[in-house]
Design a protein around this motif. Structure first.
Motif, PDB file in Angstrom:
ATOM      1  N   ASP A 230       0.879  -1.321  -0.195  1.00 26.44           N
ATOM      2  CA  ASP A 230      -0.062  -0.101   0.048  1.00 26.44           C
ATOM      3  C   ASP A 230       0.739   1.403  -0.128  1.00 26.44           C
ATOM      4  O   ASP A 230       0.506   2.339  -0.574  1.00 26.44           O
ATOM      5  CB  ASP A 230      -0.771   0.167   1.238  1.00 26.44           C
ATOM      6  N   LEU A 231       1.894   1.420   0.824  1.00 25.27           N
ATOM      7  CA  LEU A 231       2.891   2.334   0.817  1.00 25.27           C
ATOM      8  C   LEU A 231       3.509   2.672  -0.692  1.00 25.27           C
ATOM      9  O   LEU A 231       3.346   3.763  -1.041  1.00 25.27           O
ATOM     10  CB  LEU A 231       4.174   1.863   1.513  1.00 25.27           C
ATOM     11  N   ALA A 232       3.907   1.504  -1.263  1.00 27.55           N
ATOM     12  CA  ALA A 232       4.372   1.634  -2.741  1.00 27.55           C
ATOM     13  C   ALA A 232       3.373   2.157  -3.656  1.00 27.55           C
ATOM     14  O   ALA A 232       3.636   3.090  -4.538  1.00 27.55           O
ATOM     15  CB  ALA A 232       4.924   0.240  -3.059  1.00 27.55           C
ATOM     16  N   ASP A 233       1.920   1.865  -3.486  1.00 26.59           N
ATOM     17  CA  ASP A 233       1.017   2.309  -4.550  1.00 26.59           C
ATOM     18  C   ASP A 233       0.721   4.055  -3.955  1.00 26.59           C
ATOM     19  O   ASP A 233       0.671   4.525  -5.035  1.00 26.59           O
ATOM     20  CB  ASP A 233      -0.314   1.650  -4.166  1.00 26.59           C
ATOM     21  N   LYS A 234       0.896   4.258  -2.794  1.00 25.60           N
ATOM     22  CA  LYS A 234       0.543   5.504  -2.488  1.00 25.60           C
ATOM     23  C   LYS A 234       1.818   6.551  -3.308  1.00 25.60           C
ATOM     24  O   LYS A 234       1.518   7.511  -3.890  1.00 25.60           O
ATOM     25  CB  LYS A 234       0.333   5.870  -1.088  1.00 25.60           C
ATOM     26  N   ILE A 235       2.973   6.076  -2.965  1.00 27.39           N
ATOM     27  CA  ILE A 235       4.035   7.001  -3.435  1.00 27.39           C
ATOM     28  C   ILE A 235       4.147   6.885  -5.123  1.00 27.39           C
ATOM     29  O   ILE A 235       4.533   8.032  -5.658  1.00 27.39           O
ATOM     30  CB  ILE A 235       5.405   6.334  -3.089  1.00 27.39           C
ATOM     31  N   ASP A 236       3.696   5.687  -5.771  1.00 19.83           N
ATOM     32  CA  ASP A 236       3.599   5.672  -7.014  1.00 19.83           C
ATOM     33  C   ASP A 236       2.693   6.635  -7.595  1.00 19.83           C
ATOM     34  O   ASP A 236       2.824   7.500  -8.690  1.00 19.83           O
ATOM     35  CB  ASP A 236       3.487   4.212  -7.606  1.00 19.83           C
TER      36      ASP A 236
ATOM     37  N   VAL B 161      11.926  -1.965  -5.913  1.00 22.81           N
ATOM     38  CA  VAL B 161      12.820  -2.022  -7.218  1.00 22.81           C
ATOM     39  C   VAL B 161      12.025  -2.003  -8.423  1.00 22.81           C
ATOM     40  O   VAL B 161      12.546  -1.552  -9.323  1.00 22.81           O
ATOM     41  CB  VAL B 161      13.330  -3.570  -7.135  1.00 22.81           C
ATOM     42  N   PRO B 162      10.905  -2.360  -8.471  1.00 19.28           N
ATOM     43  CA  PRO B 162       9.951  -2.154  -9.819  1.00 19.28           C
ATOM     44  C   PRO B 162       9.853  -0.684 -10.041  1.00 19.28           C
ATOM     45  O   PRO B 162       9.743  -0.332 -11.277  1.00 19.28           O
ATOM     46  CB  PRO B 162       8.629  -2.766  -9.618  1.00 19.28           C
ATOM     47  N   GLN B 163       9.833   0.260  -9.022  1.00 16.81           N
ATOM     48  CA  GLN B 163       9.354   1.525  -9.253  1.00 16.81           C
ATOM     49  C   GLN B 163      10.811   2.019  -9.806  1.00 16.81           C
ATOM     50  O   GLN B 163      10.845   2.840 -10.600  1.00 16.81           O
ATOM     51  CB  GLN B 163       8.931   2.151  -8.051  1.00 16.81           C
ATOM     52  N   MET B 164      11.975   1.656  -9.106  1.00 16.74           N
ATOM     53  CA  MET B 164      13.365   2.130  -9.623  1.00 16.74           C
ATOM     54  C   MET B 164      13.626   1.617 -11.127  1.00 16.74           C
ATOM     55  O   MET B 164      13.920   2.032 -11.885  1.00 16.74           O
ATOM     56  CB  MET B 164      14.299   1.634  -8.654  1.00 16.74           C
ATOM     57  N   GLN B 165      13.047   0.589 -11.373  1.00 13.01           N
ATOM     58  CA  GLN B 165      13.382  -0.084 -12.764  1.00 13.01           C
ATOM     59  C   GLN B 165      12.495   0.888 -13.742  1.00 13.01           C
ATOM     60  O   GLN B 165      12.790   1.123 -14.737  1.00 13.01           O
ATOM     61  CB  GLN B 165      12.797  -1.531 -12.932  1.00 13.01           C
TER      62      GLN B 165
END
Length: 272
Positions: free
Chosen positions: A77-83, A132-136
Motif C-alpha cells: 500500500d505504501l508503494a502504491d501511494k508513492i507511485d 525495485v520495480p519503481q526504480m526499474q
C-alpha cells in the motif's frame, strides 16, 4: 556539494527519528522529495515531517505515510501511494529496524527469533520487492540498507539481530548483482552505537539497572561493552546521514554492492 539529485523522490523508512530524519534533512536541502514512513501515523511522524519541512529547498516536498514493514500488504500500500503521488521512488533508505529479542542464546525461542527476522530481515526483503520495480520504471535508483557492526563483530546477547544484519549485507550484494545493469545501485551501511531511539532505550534501561544517570551509563557502556570504539563516544545521527546522502547521489555512481562501516573504529579487525 551539489549531489545532482534535485527533483528525485526518496522513501525513508524509520523516518520519524534518528538516522531517518537526519538523512531526510540532507536530501530535502538538495531538492529531493521525501516520504517519511514509520509503523504508526503518530505525533512523532507528524513532528518529523514538520522538522524536515524547515530544511526544504529547491521545491522539495515532504510527506509522512505510516506503514508497518512486518506486514507485506502495508508495504504494498505504501508503494502504491508513492507511485500515485510522485510517480515512484528513485531513492530508498531503509533504516527501519529493531533490536529484537536479546539474551542467552539457549533461552531464546523460535518466536523470539521470528519476531526479529520479520522486522530486521523480511522488512528489507518486502521493501526491496515493492520498490525495485519503481526504480526499474524510472531507470535510475539508489537503495541503501542498514546493517550493523554486529554483522562483523557479533555480541553474544544479540544473536537474532546479529544474524539478520549479516543477512542484510548479503541481500544488498545479491540485489546489486541482479539489477546494476539497469542503473540501480544497492549498498549497505554498518553503523555502530549511534544516538538513536534504540540505543537511547538501551541506555535508559542500563541506567536504571545501575541506578545512575544515562550519561554515566553511556560512559560505562563504551568502556566495558564497546571498548574497540576508537573515538570513545556514541556517533551522531548526522554523521551517518552524510554518508547515506552521498550514496544517494550521482557522485556515488560507481559504488555498488558495498558495505560502508560508520562505527568510530568499533570493529576491531581491519578487514571486517
Amino acid at each position: 556539494m551539489d549531489l545532482q539529485i534535485k527533483g528525485k523522490t526518496a522513501l525513508i523508512t524509520g523516518g520519524d527519528s534518528g538516522l531517518g530524519i537526519e538523512t531526510a534533512k540532507f536530501l530535502v536541502r538538495e531538492g529531493v522529495n521525501v516520504i517519511l514512513s514509520d509503523k504508526k501515523n503518530n505525533k512523532e511522524l507528524k513532528e518529523a515531517v514538520k522538522q524536515v519541512e524547515k530544511d526544504c529547498e529547491n521545491g522539495a516536498k515532504v510527506m509522512g505515510i505510516a506503514a508497518d514493514i512486518s506486514k507485506n500488504q502495508e508495504v504494498l500500500d505504501l508503494a502504491d501511494k508513492i507511485d500515485t503521488e510522485f510517480g515512484g521512488a528513485h531513492i530508498i533508505f531503509h533504516s527501519a529496524g529493531a533490536r529484537g529479542a536479546a539474551g542467552d542464546f539457549l533461552k531464546l525461542t523460535d518466536d523470539d527469533w521470528m519476531k526479529t527476522i520479520e522486522v530486521d530481515l523480511m522488512g528489507a526483503v518486502r521493501i526491496a520487492r515493492a520498490f525495485v520495480p519503481q526504480m526499474q520504471k524510472l531507470k535510475w535508483g539508489r537503495m541503501i540498507l542498514v546493517a550493523s557492526e554486529n554483522a562483523f563483530q557479533p555480541y553474544e546477547e544479540e544473536s537474532p539481530y546479529n544474524a539478520c544484519k549479516a543477512a542484510i549485507i548479503n541481500l544488498s550484494k545479491c540485489l546489486s548483482r541482479s539489477y546494476s545493469k539497469e542503473n540501480l545501485l544497492f549498498n549497505c551501511i554498518s553503523p555502530a552505537y549511534i544516538e538513536t531511539p534504540m540505543t537511547d532505550a538501551m541506555m535508559e534501561e542500563l541506567a536504571k539497572e545501575k541506578d545512575t544517570t544515562v550519561e554515566k551509563a553511556v560512559q560505562w557502556f563504551v568502556k566495558n561493552k564497546r571498548p574497540h570504539i576508537a573515538m570513545q563516544r556514541r556517533g551522531r545521527p548526522e554523521e551517518v546521514a552524510s554518508v547515506v546522502a552521498f550514496l544517494c547521489s550521482e557522485h556515488a555512481s560507481y559504488v555498488n554492492g558495498s558495505n560502508i562501516r560508520i562505527d568510530g573504529g568499533a570493529v576491531e579487525s581491519a578487514f571486517g
